[in-house]
Scaffold this active site. Structure first.
Site, mmCIF file in Angstrom:
data_model
loop_
_atom_site.group_PDB
_atom_site.id
_atom_site.type_symbol
_atom_site.label_atom_id
_atom_site.label_comp_id
_atom_site.label_asym_id
_atom_site.label_seq_id
_atom_site.Cartn_x
_atom_site.Cartn_y
_atom_site.Cartn_z
ATOM 1 N N ASP A 1 9.933 -7.244 10.513
ATOM 2 C CA ASP A 1 10.862 -6.903 9.437
ATOM 3 C C ASP A 1 10.099 -6.552 8.164
ATOM 4 O OD1 ASP A 1 13.194 -7.385 10.955
ATOM 5 O OD2 ASP A 1 13.219 -9.504 10.366
ATOM 6 N N ALA A 2 9.009 -7.265 7.903
ATOM 7 C CA ALA A 2 8.221 -7.012 6.695
ATOM 8 C C ALA A 2 7.671 -5.586 6.691
ATOM 9 C CB ALA A 2 7.089 -8.030 6.577
ATOM 10 N N LEU B 1 13.290 -12.913 7.323
ATOM 11 C CA LEU B 1 12.500 -11.765 7.761
ATOM 12 C C LEU B 1 11.256 -12.246 8.507
ATOM 13 C CD1 LEU B 1 14.347 -10.425 5.622
ATOM 14 C CD2 LEU B 1 12.442 -8.929 5.102
ATOM 15 N N ASP B 2 10.933 -11.564 9.594
ATOM 16 C CA ASP B 2 9.696 -11.868 10.321
ATOM 17 C C ASP B 2 8.677 -10.772 10.019
ATOM 18 O OD1 ASP B 2 10.324 -9.624 11.937
ATOM 19 O OD2 ASP B 2 11.144 -10.861 13.536
ATOM 20 N N SER B 3 7.530 -10.819 10.669
ATOM 21 C CA SER B 3 6.457 -9.870 10.353
ATOM 22 C C SER B 3 6.845 -8.424 10.662
ATOM 23 C CB SER B 3 5.164 -10.249 11.085
ATOM 24 O OG SER B 3 5.371 -10.269 12.475
#
Length: 84
Positions: A41-42, A37-39
């Site tokens: 996605d967070a 997960l990237d930012s």
């Protein structure tokens, strides 16, 4: 809702919403390093959790969630406090 039900619903969010392989979903899995997960996605994850469980996750709390265990614990505690 039991803790097992909470975990099952969280896993469902990861599998369906983020296309994470089910076999990667372990309590110690790190959201970025292990699950990819990237930012962005967070942010989507927080929205999905808030929608699924009817909770509000403060930004500071969301930033501190690094593993699935952190998510399990937060949601489970929220659900326990809000049982009727």
């Amino acid at each position: 809702m039991t803790r097992d039900e909470v975990i099952h619903k969280i896993h469902h969010i990861f599998v369906d919403g983020f296309e994470v392989e089910n076999d990667l979903l372990a309590a110690e899995a790190r959201l970025g390093d292990d699950l990819g997960l990237d930012s962005l996605d967070a942010v989507d994850l927080v929205v999905a959790l808030e929608t699924e469980f009817g909770c509000r996750i403060p930004e500071e709390t969301a930033r501190s969630m690094e593993t699935l265990q952190h998510i399990y614990d937060y949601v489970d505690e929220y659900m326990a406090q809000n049982r009727n």
